[in-house]
Write an enzyme that holds these catalytic residues in place. Structure first.
Site, PDB file in Angstrom:
ATOM      1  N   LYS A 176       0.846  -1.210   0.000  1.00  0.00           N
ATOM      2  CA  LYS A 176       0.000   0.000   0.000  1.00  0.00           C
ATOM      3  C   LYS A 176       0.876   1.254   0.000  1.00  0.00           C
ATOM      4  O   LYS A 176       1.776   1.386   0.849  1.00  0.00           O
ATOM      5  CB  LYS A 176      -0.894   0.013   1.241  1.00  0.00           C
TER       6      LYS A 176
ATOM      7  N   ASP B 163      -1.294  -1.684  -4.417  1.00  0.00           N
ATOM      8  CA  ASP B 163      -2.721  -1.605  -4.099  1.00  0.00           C
ATOM      9  C   ASP B 163      -3.215  -0.167  -4.288  1.00  0.00           C
ATOM     10  O   ASP B 163      -2.438   0.782  -4.187  1.00  0.00           O
ATOM     11  CB  ASP B 163      -2.972  -1.991  -2.633  1.00  0.00           C
TER      12      ASP B 163
ATOM     13  N   ARG C  34      -4.990  -4.916 -11.606  1.00  0.00           N
ATOM     14  CA  ARG C  34      -6.009  -5.686 -10.882  1.00  0.00           C
ATOM     15  C   ARG C  34      -7.270  -4.819 -10.896  1.00  0.00           C
ATOM     16  O   ARG C  34      -7.196  -3.620 -10.612  1.00  0.00           O
ATOM     17  CB  ARG C  34      -5.560  -5.910  -9.438  1.00  0.00           C
TER      18      ARG C  34
HETATM   19  P1  FDA Z   1     -19.148  -8.003  -3.057  1.00  0.00           P
HETATM   20  O1  FDA Z   1     -18.694  -7.119  -1.950  1.00  0.00           O
HETATM   21  O2  FDA Z   1     -20.450  -7.708  -3.702  1.00  0.00           O
HETATM   22  O3  FDA Z   1     -19.131  -9.476  -2.519  1.00  0.00           O
HETATM   23  C1  FDA Z   1     -19.641 -10.543  -3.285  1.00  0.00           C
HETATM   24  C2  FDA Z   1     -19.874 -11.720  -2.359  1.00  0.00           C
HETATM   25  O4  FDA Z   1     -18.624 -12.168  -1.854  1.00  0.00           O
HETATM   26  C3  FDA Z   1     -20.676 -11.355  -1.113  1.00  0.00           C
HETATM   27  O5  FDA Z   1     -22.039 -11.510  -1.326  1.00  0.00           O
HETATM   28  C4  FDA Z   1     -20.160 -12.352  -0.099  1.00  0.00           C
HETATM   29  O6  FDA Z   1     -20.815 -13.581  -0.264  1.00  0.00           O
HETATM   30  C5  FDA Z   1     -18.734 -12.522  -0.502  1.00  0.00           C
HETATM   31  N1  FDA Z   1     -17.817 -11.700   0.287  1.00  0.00           N
HETATM   32  C6  FDA Z   1     -17.252 -10.539  -0.081  1.00  0.00           C
HETATM   33  N2  FDA Z   1     -16.436 -10.104   0.906  1.00  0.00           N
HETATM   34  C7  FDA Z   1     -16.511 -11.015   1.895  1.00  0.00           C
HETATM   35  C8  FDA Z   1     -15.894 -11.156   3.165  1.00  0.00           C
HETATM   36  N3  FDA Z   1     -15.043 -10.253   3.644  1.00  0.00           N
HETATM   37  N4  FDA Z   1     -16.201 -12.247   3.913  1.00  0.00           N
HETATM   38  C9  FDA Z   1     -17.044 -13.184   3.465  1.00  0.00           C
HETATM   39  N5  FDA Z   1     -17.657 -13.106   2.257  1.00  0.00           N
HETATM   40  C10 FDA Z   1     -17.396 -12.051   1.501  1.00  0.00           C
HETATM   41  N6  FDA Z   1     -10.003  -2.846  -2.725  1.00  0.00           N
HETATM   42  C11 FDA Z   1      -9.386  -1.630  -2.874  1.00  0.00           C
HETATM   43  O7  FDA Z   1     -10.019  -0.590  -2.698  1.00  0.00           O
HETATM   44  N7  FDA Z   1      -8.059  -1.582  -3.225  1.00  0.00           N
HETATM   45  C12 FDA Z   1      -7.319  -2.696  -3.458  1.00  0.00           C
HETATM   46  O8  FDA Z   1      -6.134  -2.597  -3.785  1.00  0.00           O
HETATM   47  C13 FDA Z   1      -7.959  -3.964  -3.315  1.00  0.00           C
HETATM   48  N8  FDA Z   1      -7.274  -5.131  -3.508  1.00  0.00           N
HETATM   49  C14 FDA Z   1      -7.970  -6.322  -3.545  1.00  0.00           C
HETATM   50  C15 FDA Z   1      -7.305  -7.501  -3.879  1.00  0.00           C
HETATM   51  C16 FDA Z   1      -8.018  -8.687  -4.022  1.00  0.00           C
HETATM   52  C17 FDA Z   1      -7.288  -9.923  -4.441  1.00  0.00           C
HETATM   53  C18 FDA Z   1      -9.424  -8.704  -3.793  1.00  0.00           C
HETATM   54  C19 FDA Z   1     -10.235  -9.949  -3.995  1.00  0.00           C
HETATM   55  C20 FDA Z   1     -10.057  -7.555  -3.397  1.00  0.00           C
HETATM   56  C21 FDA Z   1      -9.351  -6.370  -3.248  1.00  0.00           C
HETATM   57  N9  FDA Z   1      -9.990  -5.207  -2.824  1.00  0.00           N
HETATM   58  C22 FDA Z   1      -9.318  -3.997  -2.933  1.00  0.00           C
HETATM   59  C23 FDA Z   1     -11.323  -5.271  -2.164  1.00  0.00           C
HETATM   60  C24 FDA Z   1     -12.442  -5.072  -3.174  1.00  0.00           C
HETATM   61  O9  FDA Z   1     -12.434  -3.744  -3.617  1.00  0.00           O
HETATM   62  C25 FDA Z   1     -13.802  -5.402  -2.558  1.00  0.00           C
HETATM   63  O10 FDA Z   1     -14.073  -4.586  -1.501  1.00  0.00           O
HETATM   64  C26 FDA Z   1     -13.970  -6.816  -2.079  1.00  0.00           C
HETATM   65  O11 FDA Z   1     -13.327  -7.708  -2.931  1.00  0.00           O
HETATM   66  C27 FDA Z   1     -15.458  -7.183  -2.033  1.00  0.00           C
HETATM   67  O12 FDA Z   1     -16.026  -6.979  -3.317  1.00  0.00           O
HETATM   68  P2  FDA Z   1     -16.526  -8.181  -4.254  1.00  0.00           P
HETATM   69  O13 FDA Z   1     -16.123  -7.861  -5.653  1.00  0.00           O
HETATM   70  O14 FDA Z   1     -16.060  -9.467  -3.750  1.00  0.00           O
HETATM   71  O15 FDA Z   1     -18.106  -8.035  -4.239  1.00  0.00           O
END
Ligand code: FDA
Length: 300
Positions: A91, A125, A176
């Site tokens: 970060k 990140d 990403r």
């Molecule tokens: P969403 O939040 O809609 O989640 C979809 C489903 O996934 C949910 O319904 C739930 O079932 C499940 N889920 C999601 N989070 C969960 C949790 N914590 N525990 C259990 N279940 C969960 N953000 C950012 O601002 N800067 C960055 O650099 C990064 N880097 C990053 C790296 C990687 C590898 C990932 C996967 C994510 C990030 N993020 C991030 C975080 C990203 O922006 C986001 O907040 C989370 O991935 C949750 O978003 P989803 O796309 O999963 O969808």
């Protein structure tokens, strides 16, 4: 999110630290580098790649950033010594962005130079909107010197994202794509999930069509499904993308992605500074947060 879940999420800062720690243990490898190495060995055995992250952000002293740099250099060396399939994520505010931009750039540059020496990769990140311009600039400057060894992150909730993606495609960026995790003002970020998802799909398609290397970082089944359809439509080579997920989140979906033959990377955070990361994960997961609060206050 229901009103009850909103109340639960609001109450997370009042939950005692040890209890947050107990419920967050699935999201964090542990407090030491050895813990992270152990978790990554286990993931690699399941044919899952990793990205290792030292927890920490918004440091107040330059000495904290310098300590983090040393730890990242050690991480890269240990990844190589242990023959792990892992890169690293960091970060900018951990590297001192809020203290001194040039200092931050030099810190990240040292880490990326080490990654190049060991034929590895550093993902920068993306943090809140106040850091977006500086992060993209640092990435593009580092890319000139270390192409193939550095990438960054773009968030689909940002209103500026389509413009950024168009610009970054022209640079053949390594990105990403995630939804975004920070609480942002409405003039800066989309607030409604359908808009965030639409922007995700639109920009993911642009990246994949342009054959920019893309980390598809989401646990959202509909977005994963859309990505798979685009990959199939374009008959995209597996070397052009990877799926990415956080440690401890939606392991069933992760297995389904692997079964379909896609490459997958898991984000493996470790370190002593686990509290901010953990509360964020709990806020994202009202089901788990509800369990925590119910346990403390004894209601159902
Ligand atoms: P969403 O939040 O809609 O989640 C979809 C489903 O996934 C949910 O319904 C739930 O079932 C499940 N889920 C999601 N989070 C969960 C949790 N914590 N525990 C259990 N279940 C969960 N953000 C950012 O601002 N800067 C960055 O650099 C990064 N880097 C990053 C790296 C990687 C590898 C990932 C996967 C994510 C990030 N993020 C991030 C975080 C990203 O922006 C986001 O907040 C989370 O991935 C949750 O978003 P989803 O796309 O999963 O969808």
């Amino acid at each position: 999110m229901s009103l009850f879940d909103k109340l639960i999420v609001w109450s997370i800062p009042f939950v005692p630290k040890p209890i947050v720690g107990y419920f967050s243990r699935n999201y964090i490898a542990g407090s030491t580098l050895d813990d992270a190495i152990r978790v990554i060995k286990d993931l690699n055995e399941k044919s899952i790649m990793a990205t290792m992250d030292l927890l920490g952000e918004e440091v107040k002293e330059k000495s904290q950033s310098l300590e983090a740099v040393e730890q990242y250099l050690k991480m890269l060396q240990e990844i190589s010594n242990n023959n792990l399939d892992s890169n690293v994520s960091l970060k900018p505010t951990h590297m001192g962005l809020n203290l001194d931009k040039q200092f931050c750039y030099e810190n990240i540059r040292r880490i990326v130079a080490k990654a190049k020496e060991l034929n590895n990769f550093v993902r920068i990140d993306m943090e809140d909107h106040t850091t977006t311009d500086a992060t993209i600039k640092m990435y593009l400057d580092l890319k000139k010197e270390f192409d193939g060894h550095v990438g960054t992150v773009i968030q689909s909730y940002m209103r500026r994202t389509s413009n950024d993606i168009d610009k970054l495609i022209r640079e053949n960026a390594n990105l990403r794509l995630c939804k975004g995790i920070y609480v942002e003002p409405e003039n800066v970020a989309f607030k409604k999930m359908p808009e965030i998802n639409r922007n995700y799909n639109l920009n993911l398609d642009k990246l994949l069509e342009a054959q920019c290397y893309t980390g598809i970082a989401t646990h959202d089944e509909q977005l994963v499904e859309h990505a798979m359809q685009t990959i199939e439509r374009l008959d995209l080579d597996k070397s052009k993308y990877e799926f990415q997920m956080l440690l401890g989140v939606t392991e069933d979906l992760r297995n389904r992605i692997l079964e379909k033959g896609h490459r997958l990377r898991v984000y493996v955070p470790y370190g002593k500074d686990w509290y901010h990361y953990s509360t964020r994960r709990l806020k994202e997961n009202p089901r788990m947060a509800r369990m925590v609060v119910q346990k403390i206050f004894g209601f159902n």
